[in-house]
Design a protein around this motif. Structure first.
Motif, short mmCIF file in Angstrom:
data_model
loop_
_atom_site.label_atom_id
_atom_site.label_comp_id
_atom_site.label_asym_id
_atom_site.label_seq_id
_atom_site.Cartn_x
_atom_site.Cartn_y
_atom_site.Cartn_z
N PHE A 261 0.99 -1.17 0.01
CA PHE A 261 0.02 -0.02 -0.09
C PHE A 261 0.75 1.34 -0.14
CE2 PHE A 261 -2.80 -3.35 1.63
CZ PHE A 261 -4.05 -2.90 0.77
N SER A 262 2.05 1.20 0.48
CA SER A 262 3.10 2.26 0.29
C SER A 262 4.32 1.95 -0.06
CB SER A 262 3.10 2.85 1.78
OG SER A 262 4.05 4.02 1.88
N PRO A 263 5.04 2.58 -1.12
CA PRO A 263 6.20 2.08 -1.40
C PRO A 263 7.49 2.63 -0.45
CG PRO A 263 5.34 4.29 -2.57
CD PRO A 263 4.34 3.71 -1.79
N PHE A 264 7.05 3.46 0.32
CA PHE A 264 7.93 3.93 1.43
C PHE A 264 8.31 3.16 2.70
CE2 PHE A 264 5.84 7.72 -0.64
CZ PHE A 264 6.83 8.34 -1.19
N ILE A 265 7.39 2.11 2.69
CA ILE A 265 7.69 1.16 4.03
C ILE A 265 8.56 0.16 3.72
CG2 ILE A 265 6.61 -0.37 5.58
CD1 ILE A 265 3.96 1.09 5.38
N SER A 266 9.88 0.04 4.60
CA SER A 266 10.99 -0.75 4.17
C SER A 266 11.49 -1.17 5.51
CB SER A 266 11.89 -0.20 3.30
OG SER A 266 13.19 -0.91 3.17
N PRO A 267 12.11 -2.36 5.80
CA PRO A 267 12.98 -2.57 6.91
C PRO A 267 14.20 -1.89 6.95
CG PRO A 267 12.92 -4.44 5.32
CD PRO A 267 11.98 -3.45 4.76
N TYR A 268 14.60 -1.42 6.07
CA TYR A 268 15.91 -0.60 5.82
C TYR A 268 15.58 1.11 5.81
CZ TYR A 268 17.05 -5.12 3.48
OH TYR A 268 17.20 -6.17 3.50
N GLY A 269 14.35 1.31 6.35
CA GLY A 269 14.05 2.72 6.45
C GLY A 269 14.55 3.34 7.43
N PRO A 270 14.84 4.65 7.45
CA PRO A 270 15.51 5.36 8.91
C PRO A 270 14.52 5.10 9.98
CG PRO A 270 13.94 7.02 7.52
CD PRO A 270 14.08 5.66 6.45
N MET A 271 15.46 4.92 11.00
CA MET A 271 14.81 4.70 12.46
C MET A 271 14.51 6.14 12.96
SD MET A 271 15.00 1.58 13.22
CE MET A 271 14.88 1.43 14.97
N PRO A 272 13.41 6.29 13.95
CA PRO A 272 12.94 7.24 14.54
C PRO A 272 14.20 8.26 15.30
CG PRO A 272 11.80 5.52 15.06
CD PRO A 272 12.78 4.83 14.45
N GLU A 273 14.03 9.52 15.09
CA GLU A 273 14.86 10.38 15.87
C GLU A 273 15.03 10.07 17.39
OE1 GLU A 273 14.21 14.20 14.91
OE2 GLU A 273 14.45 14.03 12.73
N PRO A 274 16.21 10.06 17.62
CA PRO A 274 16.51 9.82 19.21
C PRO A 274 15.62 10.83 19.94
CG PRO A 274 18.45 9.72 17.95
CD PRO A 274 17.68 10.32 16.91
N ASP A 346 3.19 -7.72 5.98
CA ASP A 346 4.51 -7.28 5.69
C ASP A 346 4.71 -5.95 6.01
OD1 ASP A 346 5.39 -9.73 4.81
OD2 ASP A 346 5.20 -9.32 2.88
N GLN A 347 3.82 -4.97 5.70
CA GLN A 347 3.83 -3.65 6.10
C GLN A 347 3.75 -3.35 7.57
OE1 GLN A 347 0.35 -2.19 4.02
NE2 GLN A 347 1.48 -1.24 2.35
N PHE A 348 2.92 -4.15 8.23
CA PHE A 348 2.78 -3.77 9.69
C PHE A 348 4.01 -4.32 10.50
CE2 PHE A 348 1.93 -5.74 14.06
CZ PHE A 348 1.11 -4.69 14.51
N ARG A 349 4.79 -5.53 10.14
CA ARG A 349 6.10 -5.92 10.45
C ARG A 349 7.03 -4.89 10.15
NH1 ARG A 349 7.34 -10.72 12.01
NH2 ARG A 349 9.21 -10.86 11.16
N GLY A 350 7.08 -4.34 8.96
CA GLY A 350 8.01 -3.18 8.71
C GLY A 350 8.01 -1.98 9.61
N LEU A 351 6.88 -1.79 9.91
CA LEU A 351 6.49 -0.59 11.01
C LEU A 351 7.16 -0.99 12.27
CD1 LEU A 351 3.02 0.95 9.68
CD2 LEU A 351 5.24 2.00 9.58
N LYS A 352 6.81 -2.15 12.61
CA LYS A 352 7.20 -2.63 14.05
C LYS A 352 8.83 -2.61 13.91
CE LYS A 352 5.74 -6.13 16.46
NZ LYS A 352 6.58 -7.39 16.28
N LYS A 353 9.38 -2.85 13.10
CA LYS A 353 10.81 -2.83 12.77
C LYS A 353 11.67 -1.67 13.01
CE LYS A 353 14.79 -5.31 10.83
NZ LYS A 353 15.28 -6.24 9.89
N LYS A 354 10.68 -0.60 12.35
CA LYS A 354 11.07 0.68 12.20
C LYS A 354 11.11 1.22 13.64
CE LYS A 354 8.78 5.14 10.57
NZ LYS A 354 8.02 5.54 9.62
#
Length: 357
Positions: A261-274, A346-354
């Motif tokens: 549903f979104s091309p921006f969701i990836s397990p390699y995406g940037p982590m949240p800012e500290p 897969d999207q949900f797991r990617g966001l959890k990892k993010k």
């Protein structure tokens, strides 16, 4: 229900083959268009983004007595007062610096036909006054002209905002709204057209497969169909088209098994800012308060915690909170939590990892 596809690639051309559906909401909406189309009065089309307001205006035109005359469109979003006035009414040679020749505006181009004004709520008030005069008297002056120009145009306006509320607070001219709203047609969002989702998805898949030169159109697997039908579609038909075309492009076989549903969701995406805070739901759930009161309490708590955060951090914090909330509600069944959020597994797991959850 399919309309002949326009093959015209010129600016403003409309492809109306994508006006597809069989749901009750869609058929009722189409019937409303059919009834008002032959009546020579202005019409307003209201609806969310991506619902197909321009397709509806094209159907209005081609079902009217003006169908052989021009169908002219103008997107009024973010145009300055000077620019939109020139676009609508045209200008005379020498009217201002750079006006080397006379230019014909949209009202003259649409003479005898239909003028579709998209995002009509963005038109400046001073231009609204001039449009009102065209509606009432059928004439206007080009910028820099002395003599009026007569025109016979049916106006169809569209917006994804509450024009009536804008008129009440003085941001839209009430007289113009009254004249344009002989009929107001609301385009149903895709979330109330569940029966149309796969009709549209198969149509878009077929067109994309043809464009890519596939020998056959890939079919949607059971899981893909479930994901498509469970999604809430905030971008409506436009979003569905993008999602389906991406799925066809990425498929490696005769069956589409995965929907992104979104091309921006990836397990390699940037982590949240500290330092990005977490939002915690309200405590003390042991009372016998109603579910509604608990929900309101949580909402107020979340809003209070977000109020003073920078926008980027607030979005990340809210995203993390909704993931946690969905997991708790689903008793930590990740597939159920994903479905409740309108996401694929897969999207949900990617966001959890993010979020490092």
């Amino acid at each position: 229900m399919v309309y002949n596809d326009s093959m015209d690639d010129s600016p403003g051309a409309v492809s109306i083959s994508e006006a597809l559906g069989q749901s009750e909401a869609f058929l009722s909406f189409q019937e409303q268009i059919s009834r008002v189309a032959p009546i020579e009065r202005p019409v307003l089309i209201l609806g969310e983004r991506g619902t197909g307001k321009e397709l509806a205006s094209a159907r209005l035109h081609f079902l009217s007595r003006r169908w052989q005359k021009p169908f002219v469109t103008l997107n009024c979003a973010a145009l300055t007062t000077t620019l939109i006035e020139s676009e609508l009414f045209g200008y005379e040679k020498g009217a201002f610096t750079g006006a080397g020749t006379r230019r014909i505006g949209r009202f003259e181009q649409a003479d005898g036909g239909t003028l579709f004004l998209d995002e009509i709520g963005n038109i400046p008030m001073e231009v609204q006054e001039k449009i009102l005069r065209v509606v009432e008297y059928g004439r206007f002056e080009r910028v820099g002209a002395v003599h009026p120009v007569h025109t016979d145009v049916r106006i169809v306006g569209a917006a994804n905002v509450d024009l009536a509320q804008m008129a009440r607070v003085g941001r839209f001219k009430q007289d113009l709204l009254d004249r344009l709203s002989f009929e107001v047609i609301y385009v149903p969002p895709l979330r109330v057209r569940k029966g149309d989702i796969m009709v549209l998805a198969n149509h878009f898949a077929g067109r994309m497969a043809f464009e890519l030169g596939f020998d056959q159109v890939p079919e949607f697997g059971k899981k893909a169909i479930q994901d498509l039908e469970a999604h809430v579609w905030p971008g409506n038909v436009r979003e569905l088209k993008n999602v389906v075309e991406r799925a066809v492009y990425k498929t490696n076989g005769p069956v589409i098994t995965r929907i992104d549903f979104s091309p921006f969701i990836s397990p390699y995406g940037p982590m949240p800012e500290p330092g990005t805070p977490s939002i915690k739901p309200t405590e003390n759930r042991t009372s016998a308060l109603s579910a509604d009161k608990e929900s309101n309490s949580d909402t107020e708590s979340v809003l209070a915690q977000l109020a003073d955060l920078p926008l980027k951090k607030a979005v990340l914090a809210l995203e993390r909170f909704r993931l946690s909330q969905a997991l708790t509600a689903a008793r930590f069944n990740q597939k159920q939590a994903a479905a409740n959020l309108g996401l694929s597994y897969d999207q949900f797991r990617g966001l959890k990892k993010k979020h490092g959850m």
